[in-house]
Design an enzyme around this catalytic site. Structure first.
Site, PDB file in Angstrom:
ATOM      1  N   TYR A  72       3.932   1.581  -0.900  1.00  0.00           N
ATOM      2  CA  TYR A  72       4.621   1.675  -2.251  1.00  0.00           C
ATOM      3  C   TYR A  72       3.445   2.401  -3.384  1.00  0.00           C
ATOM      4  O   TYR A  72       3.897   3.248  -4.274  1.00  0.00           O
ATOM      5  CB  TYR A  72       4.872   0.549  -2.826  1.00  0.00           C
ATOM      6  CG  TYR A  72       5.743   0.412  -4.375  1.00  0.00           C
ATOM      7  CD1 TYR A  72       7.242   0.961  -4.464  1.00  0.00           C
ATOM      8  CD2 TYR A  72       5.113   0.093  -5.325  1.00  0.00           C
ATOM      9  CE1 TYR A  72       7.624   0.926  -5.572  1.00  0.00           C
ATOM     10  CE2 TYR A  72       5.520   0.263  -6.683  1.00  0.00           C
ATOM     11  CZ  TYR A  72       7.036   0.678  -6.896  1.00  0.00           C
ATOM     12  OH  TYR A  72       7.488   0.967  -8.039  1.00  0.00           O
ATOM     13  N   ASP A  73       2.459   1.690  -3.505  1.00  0.00           N
ATOM     14  CA  ASP A  73       1.217   2.289  -4.358  1.00  0.00           C
ATOM     15  C   ASP A  73       0.966   3.775  -4.150  1.00  0.00           C
ATOM     16  O   ASP A  73       1.024   4.549  -4.978  1.00  0.00           O
ATOM     17  CB  ASP A  73       0.122   1.561  -4.132  1.00  0.00           C
ATOM     18  CG  ASP A  73       0.180   0.212  -4.955  1.00  0.00           C
ATOM     19  OD1 ASP A  73       0.993  -0.084  -5.781  1.00  0.00           O
ATOM     20  OD2 ASP A  73      -0.666  -0.700  -4.616  1.00  0.00           O
ATOM     21  N   ASP A 120       0.803  -1.238  -0.031  1.00  0.00           N
ATOM     22  CA  ASP A 120      -0.016  -0.032  -0.075  1.00  0.00           C
ATOM     23  C   ASP A 120       0.783   1.332   0.080  1.00  0.00           C
ATOM     24  O   ASP A 120       0.699   2.175  -0.762  1.00  0.00           O
ATOM     25  CB  ASP A 120      -0.746  -0.177   1.344  1.00  0.00           C
ATOM     26  CG  ASP A 120      -1.776  -0.911   1.110  1.00  0.00           C
ATOM     27  OD1 ASP A 120      -2.059  -1.749   0.187  1.00  0.00           O
ATOM     28  OD2 ASP A 120      -2.665  -1.243   2.346  1.00  0.00           O
ATOM     29  N   LYS A 142      -6.341 -11.259  -9.090  1.00  0.00           N
ATOM     30  CA  LYS A 142      -5.101 -10.788  -9.343  1.00  0.00           C
ATOM     31  C   LYS A 142      -4.113 -11.497  -8.279  1.00  0.00           C
ATOM     32  O   LYS A 142      -3.941 -11.261  -7.153  1.00  0.00           O
ATOM     33  CB  LYS A 142      -4.762  -9.221  -9.303  1.00  0.00           C
ATOM     34  CG  LYS A 142      -3.541  -8.787  -9.359  1.00  0.00           C
ATOM     35  CD  LYS A 142      -3.628  -7.122  -9.374  1.00  0.00           C
ATOM     36  CE  LYS A 142      -2.221  -6.306  -9.903  1.00  0.00           C
ATOM     37  NZ  LYS A 142      -1.096  -7.311  -9.621  1.00  0.00           N
TER      38      LYS A 142
END
Ligand code: IVH
Length: 677
Positions: A40-41, A38, A117
Site C-alpha cells: 500500500y505504501d 508495504d 508507532k
C-alpha cells in the site's frame, strides 16, 4: 519496500488510484486488506510521483494528501482535526526530513521525542470533569464514528481520570499479542472465524455491538487536546498521571533525544526490540518535543510538520497458500506445513510456514488457494494466521488431511491435537538414528543420512542400541562399505559408546527433553539405570520439570524401556561424575564452584577465537562446566551476555536491561580452565 514503482501512463495511474482507494476502504472499515502495508505504501508513493510529474491529471478521488487515504468518514465532528503522519522509509530520508524542519524553523530543533508507532486504530476519548463521555474513531480526520459502546473493553482507557479535568485523549487502540491469541481462542470457541490480523481484530471489535463474548483491547495514549503549553514528553507523563495507559514502561518507551544522531540510534533500538515487544508496531514516531517548535512548524491538511513516522517493513504479508504438506517427525508426529507463494517479509523470503496441527487448520478455516496472512518476526518460524475469506474466488479447495501415515502407510493416532503415526518413533527409525548420530548428541562420524538408510533397510539396525552390536563382518556386507570405512565407523561407534550420559540420553529423543533438560536429567540421576527406574515424582524433582512434563517423560521412558535395557546391558554412556553439583548450577544459581558460579549466561552472535569451533550446545556445556546457568533468551535474570559478531536483538535487550556484555575473547579467558578440560 522503499522504492516507488513507476506508473508509465494515465491508465496505470488511474488503476493504481482505484486499487489504493479500495485497499484503504477495506483497511479503515474492518482492518482487512487485499494489499500488505508495504505494498500500500509503495503504491501511494508511485501515485504521488505520478501526480508530481503530471499535476494536471490528478484525480479527485486520489488517496494522496488525505487522512486515511480519503476512505473513512464518520458523523461526529472532531474538536480538532485528527491528523495522520508523513512517512520516511530510511535513515537518509529521516535525516533529510529533520534538516527540512530545522530549515523551516531557522534553528536547531530543541529536543526530539522518539516513540513506538503502534499498529492499531486511532481513537479520541472525550472526558468531562474527569468522566469519559464519548469515544470516536478517527474517520476522515474531521469527523469520526461514535464507538463509546466499546470503551469498557479497552484496557488503559479509564472511565474516570484521577482528576476532574475536561480533555480529549488521543491514542491507538490495539490487541496485544496475548490479547490477539486470547481473542482468537474465544472466537473459535464461539464458532466465529479467527481474526486475520491484530489490527483487523481491533477494528472489528471497536465497531462490534451485541457480541456474545468479550474481546479485550489496549489503549496506548500519545496525545491530548486541552493540555496546552506542555512539551510532548511532559504531555505523555501528564496523561499517565491522569490514569491513562501510554507506552511508558515498555522497552520501546518514549525517550527524549537531543540530536538527530541520538534519534537514529533510538530508532534502531526500537526496531531491534520489535520481535520481543508484546504488541505490534509498524514504525517509530519522531516528534519535535518542545511546544514552541511544534507551534512554529504548524501542520498541513493531512499531517503535522513537526512529527514523522519512520516506517519499518511489515511483518504481516498477504500471499497464497499453495498446498499443505504433511511431514512425519522423529517421534512420529505428523505435522502440517503450509507451502506458500514466496513472499518477502522483513527482508527474508518465506516459502513455508507452520500450521501447528490439523485442529488449527480447521479452526482457521483454511483452504488451498486461499490468500492468507503470514506473520514473521525476528527468529520465529513464520506462521499462517488466517485466510482472507472475502478474497475467495470459488476456486479454493478444502485441505486434504492424511488418512494413513504419509511415511509408513500405517494408521494414525488422532486422539490428541497433534496427530501421530501409531508406530511412533519406529516409523522413523532412520530419522531417529540420524538424530542420535548428530554432532550435538553422539557425534558419530561416518553415520550420515545414506548410511543410516542402508543400515535400517538391510535389517542390521532397528534402533540406537543395535548400532553398538554391529560387527565388522556385518558392515562389510553393505554396498560401498570398504574395510577402511568399516573400521572407521566401528571406531567412531566405540567413541560414541563412551560419550557422557546426558548425550546418550539426549540421543534417545525423548519428547520434552532437549539438550539442556537432558543435561539436568543425567546430572540428577547419574546413570541410565536410575533414569530407567525414575517415576513421575522423582522426575518432577529435576529442576525445570513440572508434573505435566514428568508425566510425558515417564510415558516415553516406558515406551523406550526395551531400548534402555539394551543400552544399559551394553554399557553405553558414562555416568555423570558430580550429579548434584551440576544440577544445582543449572538452576539454583548457587553453584559452589567455577568462575561462572551464580551467573545466568546467554550467548549470541557468532563466536570467534578459541570459541570459534564450538556449537551452541558445546557453549552451553562449557558454561555449565564453569558453574553457570546457560539460557537462550535474555531476561531480567540474565547476568552475563557473551556477544559475538552480528549480535542483534539479544544484545540490544541486554543493553536495555543494563546486563554485563563481554566479547567471546573475554569469555574464553574467564573459562580458560574449563575450555582446556
Ligand atoms: S501522533 C498530530 N504518535 O499512526 C499527531 N500517531 O500513520 C498525529 N500512531 O494517525 C499522530 N502510534 O493513528 C502518533 N506514537 C504515535 C503513534 C501514532 C501510532 C498512528 C496514528 C496516526 C497514524 C499515522
Amino acid at each position: 519496500m522503499t522504492d516507488a514503482a513507476t506508473l508509465a501512463s494515465l491508465a496505470a495511474y488511474s488503476d493504481a488510484v482505484d486499487t489504493a482507494v479500495q485497499a484503504a476502504a477495506a483497511y479503515y472499515d474492518d482492518g482487512s486488506t487485499p494489499l500488505g502495508d508495504d505494498e500500500y505504501d509503495a503504491l501511494v508513493r508511485a501515485i504521488e510521483a505520478y501526480e508530481l510529474a503530471h499535476p494536471t491529471e490528478v484525480l479527485t478521488h486520489s488517496p494522496t494528501g488525505k487522512v486515511a487515504g480519503g476512505a473513512a468518514d464518520g458523523d461526529v465532528p472532531h474538536s480538532v482535526p485528527m491528523l495522520s503522519l508523513d512517512n520516511v522509509f530510511s535513515a537518509e530520508e529521516f535525516t533529510a526530513w529533520a534538516a527540512g524542519l530545522e530549515r523551516r524553523l531557522g534553528r536547531p530543533v530543541d529536543g526530539w521525542c522518539v516513540e513506538p508507532k503502534l499498529d492499531g486504530l486511532a481513537v479520541a476519548a472525550r472526558y468531562r470533569a474527569g468522566r469519559l463521555v464519548q469515544v470516536l474513531t478517527r474517520g476522515d480526520g474531521l469527523a469520526g464514528e461514535d464507538i463509546t459502546h466499546s470503551a469498557d473493553a479497552v484496557l488503559g482507557l479509564p472511565a474516570t481520570l484521577t482528576e476532574p479535568v475536561d480533555l480529549e485523549l488521543r491514542g491507538e487502540v490495539l490487541l496485544t499479542h496475548e490479547q490477539f491469541e486470547l481473542a482468537n481462542e474465544t472466537r473459535t470457541a464461539h464458532g466465529a472465524a479467527p481474526f486475520a490480523h491484530p489490527r483487523s481484530g481491533a477494528a472489528g471489535t471497536l465497531r462490534a455491538k451485541d457480541r456474545p463474548y468479550r474481546v479485550e483491547l489496549t489503549l496506548f495514549a500519545y496525545d491530548a487536546v486541552g493540555l496546552d503549553g506542555l512539551c510532548h514528553s511532559e504531555l505523555l507523563a501528564r496523561i499517565a498521571e491522569l490514569g491513562a495507559h501510554t507506552a511508558a514502561g515498555t522497552a520501546a518507551e518514549p525517550r527524549r533525544c537531543a540530536t538527530v544522531e541520538e534519534v537514529q540510534q533510538r530508532i534502531d533500538e526500537i526496531a531491534a526490540l520489535r520481535p520481543v515487544l508484546p504488541f505490534g508496531i509498524d514504525g517509530v514516531v519522531v516528534k519535535a518535543d518542545s511546544a514552541a517548535d511544534q507551534q512554529q512548524a504548524g501542520a498541513g491538511s493531512r499531517a503535522p510538520r513537526w512529527a514523522v513516522a519512520r516506517k519499518l517493513p511489515a511483518q504481516h504479508k498477504v500471499t497464497r497458500l499453495l498446498e499443505v504438506e504433511w511431514n512425519v517427525g522423529r517421534t512420529g508426529i505428523i505435522a502440517p506445513r503450509a507451502v506458500l507463494e514466496p513472499v518477502v517479509i522483513d527482508g527474508v523470503t518465506v516459502t513455508y510456514a507452520t500450521l501447528h496441527n490439523p485442529a488449527d487448520i480447521t479452526r482457521r478455516g483454511l483452504m488451498t488457494g486461499d490468500q492468507v496472512f503470514v506473520y514473521r518476526a525476528g527468529d520465529v518460524i513464520p506462521r499462517v494466521e488466517a485466510p482472507l475469506v472475502e478474497q475467495r474466488t470459488g476456486a479454493e479447495q478444502p485441505i486434504a488431511f492424511p488418512e494413513v501415515c504419509p511415511r509408513c502407510g500405517g494408521d494414525i493416532d488422532t486422539s490428541e491435537q497433534r496427530w501421530r503415526c501409531v508406530q511412533g518413533r519406529g516409523c522413523q527409525a532412520v530419522a531417529s538414528i540420524r538424530y542420535a548420530a548428530a554432532r550435538d548428541q553422539l557425534d558419530i562420524a561416518g553415520l550420515g543420512g545414506t548410511r543410516a538408510v542402508q543400515l535400517v533397510d538391510s535389517g542390521l539396525v532397528a534402533d540406537l542400541a543395535d548400532l553398538f552390536t554391529l560387527t565388522r563382518d556385518q558392515l562389510l556386507t553393505l554396498e560401498r562399505m570398504g574395510e577402511t570405512s568399516a573400521d572407521n565407523l566401528l571406531a567412531a561407534l566405540e567413541t560414541a559408546r563412551h560419550q557422557p550420559l546426558h548425550r546418550v540420553f539426549c540421543a534417545l529423543g525423548v519428547r520434552g527433553t532437549g539438550r539442556t533438560m537432558s543435561r539436568r536429567i543425567a546430572a540428577h540421576f547419574g546413570s541410565m539405570a536410575a533414569i530407567r527406574a525414575a517415576d513421575q515424582d522423582t522426575l518432577a524433582g529435576v529442576p525445570g520439570i513440572g508434573t505435566e512434563k514428568a508425566r510425558v517423560i515417564v510415558a516415553e521412558l516406558t515406551e523406550l524401556a526395551p531400548l534402555l535395557d539394551k543400552l544399559i546391558a551394553q554399557n553405553v554412556g558414562i555416568a555423570e561424575s558430580e550429579p548434584t553439583a551440576v544440577a544445582a548450577s543449572a538452576d539454583d544459581d548457587t553453584s559452589p564452584t567455577g568462575p561462572l558460579s551464580g551467573q545466568a549466561v546467554v550467548v549470541t552472535g557468532s563466536m570467534t577465537g578459541a570459541l570459534a569451533e564450538l556449537s551452541r550446545n558445546e557453549m552451553n556445556e562449557l558454561i555449565e562446566r564453569a558453574g553457570g546457568k546457560a539460557s537462550s533468551s535474555v531476561s531480567k535474570r540474565t547476568t552475563l551476555l557473551v556477544a559475538g559478531e552480528k549480535a542483534g536483538s539479544k544484545r540490544t535487550k541486554a543493553e536495555e536491561l543494563g546486563i554485563r556484555i563481554i566479547t567471546p575473547d573475554e569469555f574464553a579467558t574467564m573459562v580458560a580452565e574449563q575450555l582446556d578440560a
